[in-house]
Design an enzyme around this catalytic site. Sequence first.
Site, PDB file in Angstrom:
ATOM      1  N   ARG A 134       0.839  -1.210   0.000  1.00  0.00           N
ATOM      2  CA  ARG A 134       0.000   0.000   0.000  1.00  0.00           C
ATOM      3  C   ARG A 134       0.871   1.256   0.000  1.00  0.00           C
ATOM      4  O   ARG A 134       0.521   2.274  -0.614  1.00  0.00           O
ATOM      5  CB  ARG A 134      -0.936  -0.030   1.206  1.00  0.00           C
ATOM      6  N   GLU A 186     -16.548   5.354   4.826  1.00  0.00           N
ATOM      7  CA  GLU A 186     -15.626   4.968   5.903  1.00  0.00           C
ATOM      8  C   GLU A 186     -16.125   5.452   7.255  1.00  0.00           C
ATOM      9  O   GLU A 186     -17.044   6.264   7.352  1.00  0.00           O
ATOM     10  CB  GLU A 186     -14.244   5.577   5.661  1.00  0.00           C
ATOM     11  N   LYS A 212      -2.840   6.394   1.437  1.00  0.00           N
ATOM     12  CA  LYS A 212      -2.684   6.833   2.824  1.00  0.00           C
ATOM     13  C   LYS A 212      -1.804   8.080   2.832  1.00  0.00           C
ATOM     14  O   LYS A 212      -0.598   8.021   3.089  1.00  0.00           O
ATOM     15  CB  LYS A 212      -2.083   5.695   3.657  1.00  0.00           C
TER      16      LYS A 212
HETATM   17  N1  PLP Z   1      -9.350   3.851   6.641  1.00  0.00           N
HETATM   18  C1  PLP Z   1      -8.549   4.866   7.003  1.00  0.00           C
HETATM   19  C2  PLP Z   1      -8.877   6.227   6.515  1.00  0.00           C
HETATM   20  C3  PLP Z   1      -7.416   4.621   7.821  1.00  0.00           C
HETATM   21  O1  PLP Z   1      -6.628   5.622   8.200  1.00  0.00           O
HETATM   22  C4  PLP Z   1      -7.141   3.308   8.242  1.00  0.00           C
HETATM   23  C5  PLP Z   1      -5.958   3.019   9.037  1.00  0.00           C
HETATM   24  O2  PLP Z   1      -4.936   2.620   8.563  1.00  0.00           O
HETATM   25  C6  PLP Z   1      -8.005   2.279   7.832  1.00  0.00           C
HETATM   26  C7  PLP Z   1      -9.105   2.585   7.044  1.00  0.00           C
HETATM   27  C8  PLP Z   1      -7.756   0.871   8.237  1.00  0.00           C
HETATM   28  O3  PLP Z   1      -6.728   0.288   7.480  1.00  0.00           O
HETATM   29  P1  PLP Z   1      -5.817  -0.848   8.070  1.00  0.00           P
HETATM   30  O4  PLP Z   1      -6.714  -1.947   8.505  1.00  0.00           O
HETATM   31  O5  PLP Z   1      -4.946  -1.261   6.948  1.00  0.00           O
HETATM   32  O6  PLP Z   1      -5.068  -0.254   9.204  1.00  0.00           O
HETATM   33  C1  COI Z   2      -4.098   3.140  11.540  1.00  0.00           C
HETATM   34  O1  COI Z   2      -5.074   2.471  11.862  1.00  0.00           O
HETATM   35  O2  COI Z   2      -2.956   2.677  11.471  1.00  0.00           O
HETATM   36  C2  COI Z   2      -4.236   4.541  11.211  1.00  0.00           C
HETATM   37  O3  COI Z   2      -3.407   5.007  10.498  1.00  0.00           O
HETATM   38  C3  COI Z   2      -5.372   5.276  11.746  1.00  0.00           C
HETATM   39  C4  COI Z   2      -5.060   6.642  12.294  1.00  0.00           C
HETATM   40  C5  COI Z   2      -4.334   6.632  13.591  1.00  0.00           C
HETATM   41  C6  COI Z   2      -4.494   7.583  11.306  1.00  0.00           C
END
Ligand code: PLP
Ligand code: COI
Length: 335
Positions: A77, A215, A179
């Site tokens: 990612r 989201e 991200k």
């Molecule tokens: N959506 C957003 C906007 C986020 O910042 C995060 C955190 O990383 C997620 C979803 C969840 O992604 P992940 O499960 O890869 O941490």
């Molecule tokens: C995560 O879940 O790792 C995130 O990045 C969420 C937030 C703290 C920005």
Amino acid sequence: MDYKSMGFQYHRTNLNYISYYRDGEWDDGILRKEDTVTISCFSTALHYGQQVFEGLKAYKRKDGKVQLFRPQDNAERFHQSCDRLLIPRVTTEKFLDAIIQVVKANLEFVPPYGSNATLYLRPYVIGVGENLGVRPAKEYIFGVISSPVGSYFKGGLSPVDFMVTEYDRAAPNGTGKQKVGGNYAASLYPNHVAHVNGYADCIYLDPLTHSKIDEVGAANFFGITKDGKFITPKSSSILESITKKSLMYIAEEYMGMEVEERDCPISKLEEFQEAGACGTAAVITPIGSIHYQGKSHIFYSRTEVGPYTKQLYDFLIKIQYGDFEGPKDWTIIVD
Ligand code: PLP
Ligand code: COI
């Protein structure tokens, strides 16, 4: 440190990793003590948001070993986000090596097994150097910082309430899938409004029609239908959560549920008997209620986690902490 009641704040650790990109290549990178960087005031990261980050965790297992959960997916990612902002990629090997170096240098800060706390790792890359025009930087910094963390949302597995915001964090063909800091800058105000109104965070609707759930703050959404299906939004403007992807697998393979990625109309909340927010920081946070157009829709309960959500949570954290063996490539033991 009181790991059991720890929230999601920065606690200083020993060493962090930093590497510089100059003259078209990344240097080898070093571990260092200071947690600051000195950069030109003209850096693209400061003005044009040319920066990307990731988030993952190191887990202390019952046998004392420390492991990472799907870090290769974070690397992938990170590549996609960097490509979108014209940031030179760091190789998957370099990305993983930097993370492993940081975990090994901060082992004493990996919270004990059973505390529900973890060592959060934050890889980041920023465009630096003098650059006045809107164009990509010539120089970059890639780093990995860390902090022990507990629950992101207060209460861990206790349900929390959310409100639908009229604001967007991203656009249909914008950077919602990546991200990048800009998405989070756009989320600060709606998040503030949610807090002022007594909600944990806000639900974003799809930015084109404002009719479907996108989201949940900085986490993905899932719902469990009345006939026990696991449903999660399909959208071009959400971050593809690694936790969500893992839950889709758990639901299908270990719980025998049907799984669908599809639209989740905000006008049809009653189709779900349970709902949750999932992400690295949020883990699984049950959604007690969603407030939309003057009404609150309550899911399973405002005070208790529902049975499907609890089972998904148990499978997920057992795999993350090494108590249950998930698919082979999901965990890497670091030490
Ligand atoms: N959506 C957003 C906007 C986020 O910042 C995060 C955190 O990383 C997620 C979803 C969840 O992604 P992940 O499960 O890869 O941490
Ligand atoms: C995560 O879940 O790792 C995130 O990045 C969420 C937030 C703290 C920005």
